[in-house]
Write an enzyme that holds these catalytic residues in place. Structure first.
Site, PDB file in Angstrom:
ATOM      1  N   ASP A   1       0.831  -1.228   0.000  1.00 54.52           N
ATOM      2  CA  ASP A   1       0.000   0.000   0.000  1.00 54.52           C
ATOM      3  C   ASP A   1       0.854   1.262   0.000  1.00 54.52           C
ATOM      4  O   ASP A   1       0.560   2.212  -0.731  1.00 54.52           O
ATOM      5  CB  ASP A   1      -1.030   0.004   1.144  1.00 54.52           C
ATOM      6  CG  ASP A   1      -0.461  -0.016   2.551  1.00 54.52           C
ATOM      7  OD1 ASP A   1       0.717  -0.402   2.725  1.00 54.52           O
ATOM      8  OD2 ASP A   1      -1.196   0.351   3.489  1.00 54.52           O
TER       9      ASP A   1
ATOM     10  N   GLY B   1      -2.299  -7.864  13.814  1.00 57.70           N
ATOM     11  CA  GLY B   1      -2.395  -7.759  12.357  1.00 57.70           C
ATOM     12  C   GLY B   1      -3.816  -7.766  11.829  1.00 57.70           C
ATOM     13  O   GLY B   1      -4.024  -7.975  10.638  1.00 57.70           O
TER      14      GLY B   1
ATOM     15  N   SER C   1      -5.878  -5.061  12.335  1.00 57.77           N
ATOM     16  CA  SER C   1      -6.263  -3.647  12.230  1.00 57.77           C
ATOM     17  C   SER C   1      -7.072  -3.118  13.397  1.00 57.77           C
ATOM     18  O   SER C   1      -8.051  -2.389  13.213  1.00 57.77           O
ATOM     19  CB  SER C   1      -7.087  -3.396  10.953  1.00 57.77           C
ATOM     20  OG  SER C   1      -6.252  -3.228   9.904  1.00 57.77           O
ATOM     21  N   SER C   2      -6.652  -3.460  14.603  1.00 57.60           N
ATOM     22  CA  SER C   2      -7.371  -2.918  15.768  1.00 57.60           C
ATOM     23  C   SER C   2      -7.237  -1.396  15.803  1.00 57.60           C
ATOM     24  O   SER C   2      -8.179  -0.690  16.170  1.00 57.60           O
ATOM     25  CB  SER C   2      -6.853  -3.547  17.061  1.00 57.60           C
ATOM     26  OG  SER C   2      -5.458  -3.416  17.161  1.00 57.60           O
TER      27      SER C   2
ATOM     28  N   GLU D   1      -2.590   8.113  12.703  1.00 55.53           N
ATOM     29  CA  GLU D   1      -1.536   7.119  13.010  1.00 55.53           C
ATOM     30  C   GLU D   1      -0.159   7.735  12.817  1.00 55.53           C
ATOM     31  O   GLU D   1       0.765   7.487  13.604  1.00 55.53           O
ATOM     32  CB  GLU D   1      -1.693   5.888  12.104  1.00 55.53           C
ATOM     33  CG  GLU D   1      -3.007   5.159  12.311  1.00 55.53           C
ATOM     34  CD  GLU D   1      -2.854   3.803  12.971  1.00 55.53           C
ATOM     35  OE1 GLU D   1      -1.853   3.582  13.673  1.00 55.53           O
ATOM     36  OE2 GLU D   1      -3.760   2.977  12.780  1.00 55.53           O
TER      37      GLU D   1
ATOM     38  N   ASP E   1      -5.561  -0.237   5.750  1.00 54.01           N
ATOM     39  CA  ASP E   1      -6.448  -0.645   6.843  1.00 54.01           C
ATOM     40  C   ASP E   1      -7.674   0.266   6.966  1.00 54.01           C
ATOM     41  O   ASP E   1      -8.806  -0.230   6.972  1.00 54.01           O
ATOM     42  CB  ASP E   1      -5.672  -0.704   8.167  1.00 54.01           C
ATOM     43  CG  ASP E   1      -4.483  -1.638   8.087  1.00 54.01           C
ATOM     44  OD1 ASP E   1      -4.430  -2.451   7.142  1.00 54.01           O
ATOM     45  OD2 ASP E   1      -3.609  -1.560   8.948  1.00 54.01           O
TER      46      ASP E   1
ATOM     47  N   TYR F   1       8.627  -2.412  10.916  1.00 51.37           N
ATOM     48  CA  TYR F   1       7.740  -1.832   9.886  1.00 51.37           C
ATOM     49  C   TYR F   1       8.323  -0.531   9.327  1.00 51.37           C
ATOM     50  O   TYR F   1       8.431  -0.358   8.108  1.00 51.37           O
ATOM     51  CB  TYR F   1       6.345  -1.590  10.485  1.00 51.37           C
ATOM     52  CG  TYR F   1       5.330  -1.080   9.481  1.00 51.37           C
ATOM     53  CD1 TYR F   1       4.588  -1.961   8.712  1.00 51.37           C
ATOM     54  CD2 TYR F   1       5.145   0.285   9.290  1.00 51.37           C
ATOM     55  CE1 TYR F   1       3.669  -1.503   7.778  1.00 51.37           C
ATOM     56  CE2 TYR F   1       4.221   0.757   8.360  1.00 51.37           C
ATOM     57  CZ  TYR F   1       3.488  -0.145   7.618  1.00 51.37           C
ATOM     58  OH  TYR F   1       2.587   0.318   6.692  1.00 51.37           O
TER      59      TYR F   1
HETATM   60  C1  GLA Z   1      -0.070  -2.574   8.455  1.00 50.21           C
HETATM   61  C2  GLA Z   1      -0.243  -1.149   7.932  1.00 50.21           C
HETATM   62  C3  GLA Z   1      -0.791  -1.136   6.498  1.00 50.21           C
HETATM   63  C4  GLA Z   1       0.001  -2.060   5.588  1.00 50.21           C
HETATM   64  C5  GLA Z   1       0.179  -3.438   6.246  1.00 50.21           C
HETATM   65  C6  GLA Z   1       1.086  -4.339   5.439  1.00 50.21           C
HETATM   66  O1  GLA Z   1      -1.311  -3.179   8.612  1.00 50.21           O
HETATM   67  O2  GLA Z   1      -1.138  -0.441   8.754  1.00 50.21           O
HETATM   68  O3  GLA Z   1      -0.792   0.180   6.013  1.00 50.21           O
HETATM   69  O4  GLA Z   1       1.221  -1.494   5.223  1.00 50.21           O
HETATM   70  O5  GLA Z   1       0.722  -3.322   7.556  1.00 50.21           O
HETATM   71  O6  GLA Z   1       0.481  -4.669   4.245  1.00 50.21           O
END
Ligand code: GLA
Length: 362
Positions: free
Chosen positions: A38, A125, A127-128, A157, A168, A217
């Protein structure tokens, strides 16, 4: 199957105070394929799930919001309605900083009390954080399409130091029940892809937690930026561009992004035509690429993927989301994975409505 048990978004009368209580809700998501694409102008195919976040906000007319959360019993965080970026960064307790960041951008008209409930495991992972930000933004009156909501949530964020992309919040806001959402981050075009009968997705938590602020990340985002400085946005780069990258680490990161985007298209086509065997094999390839080229898996996650893959009826398995721990997602024949058989939490998930569709339905 996980159902949608959160209250519907909207307003009601609070019986005890006679005041206007606003409820907001947003689902978490599982990314079926397309990770770390993304923020590289690539492609992804996530779907919203029945687990999610709900918030109840009662305006008081005062200048602060008192925030409580089921996750932190007995603790009240105090967020001034006029909090700025410096105040967000300094706010204690740290768990309330994302709330403060959304407040600083959405600017609710008044203070009040805010209570947060979540059925999503944090740091796994699913998306909380985006679900919380999307639920809050809607509750504080942010209007518009999924992109408007998603941009505000992404900015929130970033304000707390996590350099996330738009994946997300876009799906938490814009998903439709029964569909995965194909997103092109170069054009921001989106297409709903029906999930066929007979495709059962199961999410299994590795139990390994990470905080994106401490994980690699941000380092991956910087590596991708360094590669893009040479060949342009990685989601649009050619194989020849990438082969010409001198640094072997940057070359591998870029190779993952490019190959992952090609896999998103193959996976979406296979899902669309009901070819679940091919879809599963593409998920397996995605995991190998995330493990070998992008190095965003862990030995624990790799072991879980291998164990789940060996079960009869499973078409494919991969890590999902940022990685560095967290959950894996499997595609299998219905009933092939019994969630109670795992030693860590697991869910058979169905494609659910995002926050905007839930609001429309309310
Ligand atoms: C997290 C980030 C997203 C994306 C994913 C990996 O969820 O919030 O923006 O980069 O990692 O795909």
């Amino acid at each position: 199957m996980v159902g949608t048990s959160e209250p519907e978004a909207g307003h009601d009368r609070c019986a005890s105070h006679g005041a206007d209580v606003r409820h907001g809700t947003a689902p978490g998501r599982v990314n079926l394929i397309g990770d770390h694409t993304d923020y590289n102008q690539g492609l992804a195919l996530p779907m919203a799930i029945g687990l999610g976040v709900s918030v109840a906000y009662e305006p008081s007319g005062l200048g602060v919001i008192e925030v409580t959360s089921d996750a932190y019993p007995g603790v009240t965080a105090v967020v001034p309605v006029d909090v700025d970026a410096v105040g967000v960064a300094a706010l204690a307790p740290a768990w309330a900083r994302l709330v403060a960041a959304v407040v600083s951008l959405a600017r609710p008209e008044s203070g009040g009390t805010l209570h947060v409930r979540s059925t999503l495991p944090r740091g796994s992972g699913l998306s909380s954080s985006a679900a919380l930000a999307v639920a809050l933004a809607g509750t504080f009156g942010v209007e518009g399409d999924p992109l408007v909501l998603a941009r505000l949530c992404q900015a929130a964020e970033h304000r707390i130091g996590v350099p996330v992309g738009l994946l997300d919040p876009l799906v938490c806001a814009g998903a439709r029940a029964g569909h995965a959402l194909l997103i092109d981050f170069a054009t921001l075009m989106m297409r709903q892809v029906p999930v066929p009968e007979g495709a059962e997705f199961t999410v299994i938590d590795s139990g390994q937690r990470r905080d994106l602020r401490d994980s690699a990340y941000a380092a991956r985002v910087l590596e991708c930026e360094a590669a893009a400085a040479v060949v342009g946005p990685l989601g649009l780069a050619t194989g020849t561009d990438i082969a010409g990258l001198r640094d072997p680490v940057l070359r591998r990161r870029a190779r993952h992004v490019r190959s992952e985007c090609l896999r998103v298209r193959r996976f979406a086509d296979a899902l669309g035509s009901g070819d679940l065997g091919t879809a599963g094999l593409v998920m397996d390839e995605s995991h190998r690429s995330l493990s070998a080229d992008f190095e965003s898996t862990t030995p624990e996650v790799d072991a879980l993927v291998a164990a789940v893959r060996s079960r009869p009826g499973v078409h494919g398995v991969r890590m999902t989301g940022a990685g560095f721990g967290g959950c894996v997602v499997a595609l299998g024949e219905p009933g092939s994975l019994v969630t109670g058989a795992f030693t860590t939490p697991a869910w058979n998930v169905v494609a659910s409505d995002g926050a905007l569709a839930r609001r429309e339905a309310a």
